[in-house]
Write a protein that holds these residues in place. Sequence first.
Motif, PDB file in Angstrom:
ATOM      1  N   PRO A   1      -4.429  27.970 -23.953  1.00 12.79           N
ATOM      2  CA  PRO A   1      -4.304  27.702 -22.509  1.00 12.79           C
ATOM      3  C   PRO A   1      -3.503  28.773 -21.771  1.00 12.79           C
ATOM      4  O   PRO A   1      -3.807  29.079 -20.619  1.00 12.79           O
ATOM      5  N   ILE A   2      -2.520  29.353 -22.431  1.00  7.62           N
ATOM      6  CA  ILE A   2      -1.742  30.410 -21.784  1.00  7.62           C
ATOM      7  C   ILE A   2      -2.620  31.636 -21.544  1.00  7.62           C
ATOM      8  O   ILE A   2      -2.594  32.231 -20.462  1.00  7.62           O
ATOM      9  N   LEU A   3      -3.420  32.012 -22.540  1.00  9.12           N
ATOM     10  CA  LEU A   3      -4.326  33.147 -22.370  1.00  9.12           C
ATOM     11  C   LEU A   3      -5.397  32.843 -21.334  1.00  9.12           C
ATOM     12  O   LEU A   3      -5.761  33.713 -20.536  1.00  9.12           O
ATOM     13  N   LEU A   4      -5.910  31.620 -21.349  1.00 12.05           N
ATOM     14  CA  LEU A   4      -6.911  31.234 -20.361  1.00 12.05           C
ATOM     15  C   LEU A   4      -6.348  31.321 -18.950  1.00 12.05           C
ATOM     16  O   LEU A   4      -6.992  31.832 -18.037  1.00 12.05           O
ATOM     17  N   LEU A   5      -5.130  30.852 -18.789  1.00 16.51           N
ATOM     18  CA  LEU A   5      -4.478  30.924 -17.485  1.00 16.51           C
ATOM     19  C   LEU A   5      -4.248  32.374 -17.078  1.00 16.51           C
ATOM     20  O   LEU A   5      -4.525  32.766 -15.952  1.00 16.51           O
ATOM     21  N   GLY A   6      -3.763  33.179 -18.008  1.00 17.02           N
ATOM     22  CA  GLY A   6      -3.401  34.557 -17.675  1.00 17.02           C
ATOM     23  C   GLY A   6      -4.577  35.482 -17.436  1.00 17.02           C
ATOM     24  O   GLY A   6      -4.493  36.384 -16.612  1.00 17.02           O
ATOM     25  N   PHE A   7      -5.677  35.270 -18.149  1.00 17.95           N
ATOM     26  CA  PHE A   7      -6.792  36.204 -18.042  1.00 17.95           C
ATOM     27  C   PHE A   7      -7.968  35.700 -17.230  1.00 17.95           C
ATOM     28  O   PHE A   7      -8.831  36.486 -16.854  1.00 17.95           O
TER      29      PHE A   7
ATOM     30  N   GLN B   1      -0.535  18.528 -42.424  1.00 14.42           N
ATOM     31  CA  GLN B   1      -1.267  19.480 -43.249  1.00 14.42           C
ATOM     32  C   GLN B   1      -0.910  20.904 -42.844  1.00 14.42           C
ATOM     33  O   GLN B   1      -0.548  21.185 -41.695  1.00 14.42           O
ATOM     34  N   LYS B   2      -1.038  21.830 -43.804  1.00 14.19           N
ATOM     35  CA  LYS B   2      -0.722  23.240 -43.532  1.00 14.19           C
ATOM     36  C   LYS B   2      -1.694  23.845 -42.508  1.00 14.19           C
ATOM     37  O   LYS B   2      -1.387  24.842 -41.867  1.00 14.19           O
ATOM     38  N   TYR B   3      -2.855  23.241 -42.362  1.00 18.44           N
ATOM     39  CA  TYR B   3      -3.813  23.695 -41.358  1.00 18.44           C
ATOM     40  C   TYR B   3      -3.171  23.762 -39.976  1.00 18.44           C
ATOM     41  O   TYR B   3      -3.422  24.679 -39.201  1.00 18.44           O
ATOM     42  N   TRP B   4      -2.304  22.784 -39.675  1.00 19.36           N
ATOM     43  CA  TRP B   4      -1.703  22.716 -38.355  1.00 19.36           C
ATOM     44  C   TRP B   4      -0.651  23.805 -38.144  1.00 19.36           C
ATOM     45  O   TRP B   4      -0.273  24.084 -37.009  1.00 19.36           O
ATOM     46  N   ALA B   5      -0.189  24.448 -39.201  1.00 17.68           N
ATOM     47  CA  ALA B   5       0.756  25.557 -39.048  1.00 17.68           C
ATOM     48  C   ALA B   5       0.085  26.743 -38.356  1.00 17.68           C
ATOM     49  O   ALA B   5       0.742  27.532 -37.684  1.00 17.68           O
ATOM     50  N   VAL B   6      -1.218  26.869 -38.534  1.00 11.49           N
ATOM     51  CA  VAL B   6      -1.975  27.932 -37.867  1.00 11.49           C
ATOM     52  C   VAL B   6      -2.621  27.407 -36.588  1.00 11.49           C
ATOM     53  O   VAL B   6      -2.642  28.089 -35.563  1.00 11.49           O
ATOM     54  N   ALA B   7      -3.139  26.187 -36.649  1.00 10.46           N
ATOM     55  CA  ALA B   7      -3.887  25.650 -35.516  1.00 10.46           C
ATOM     56  C   ALA B   7      -2.990  25.351 -34.323  1.00 10.46           C
ATOM     57  O   ALA B   7      -3.394  25.558 -33.175  1.00 10.46           O
ATOM     58  N   LEU B   8      -1.781  24.883 -34.548  1.00  7.21           N
ATOM     59  CA  LEU B   8      -0.893  24.528 -33.447  1.00  7.21           C
ATOM     60  C   LEU B   8      -0.548  25.732 -32.559  1.00  7.21           C
ATOM     61  O   LEU B   8      -0.674  25.635 -31.334  1.00  7.21           O
ATOM     62  N   PRO B   9      -0.144  26.895 -33.118  1.00  5.38           N
ATOM     63  CA  PRO B   9       0.099  28.043 -32.230  1.00  5.38           C
ATOM     64  C   PRO B   9      -1.156  28.511 -31.495  1.00  5.38           C
ATOM     65  O   PRO B   9      -1.080  28.949 -30.354  1.00  5.38           O
ATOM     66  N   VAL B  10      -2.310  28.375 -32.127  1.00  4.99           N
ATOM     67  CA  VAL B  10      -3.555  28.765 -31.453  1.00  4.99           C
ATOM     68  C   VAL B  10      -3.832  27.826 -30.291  1.00  4.99           C
ATOM     69  O   VAL B  10      -4.196  28.264 -29.197  1.00  4.99           O
TER      70      VAL B  10
END
Length: 133
Positions: free
Chosen positions: A64-70, A50-59
């Motif tokens: 986790p990268i933002l959580l790790l970094g901040f 579904q096209k939903y995953w085109a936005v949800a996958l990068p989020v």
Amino acid sequence: MESSPAPAAGRAVYGFVVYLGCCFCFVAYVAWAFVPLSRLEALGLAYWPQKYWAVALPVYVALPILLLGFCLYPGVNFLSTASLDSPSCITDPFAKMPPVTATDPKSIPPIADIPIWDVCSNIYLREIGRAHV
């Protein structure tokens, strides 16, 4: 075999294949995200998420990268540093104290660490004196 900073031929080929694979995956992702589903089906590409995953996958990847970094990385740094009232924040065994003997005022003093009380008195006591005047 001689040691060289240049990558070996096999390693360079693998790197180029990984680069091409990443480029192909990015083009496929952009096509999936922006090309209408009817056009993809007309090309014979019918089984897409579904096209939903085109936005949800990068989020889901970025979170986790933002959580790790901040959060996690600064937290580990705070836990691994000494508290502010610890003597290790002020000096260490390798500190060179300035000599107590008088030297010629025109000469350059020997290399030494400036004691924290001298630094604080020069910075903060002068500021307090100016504030009250």
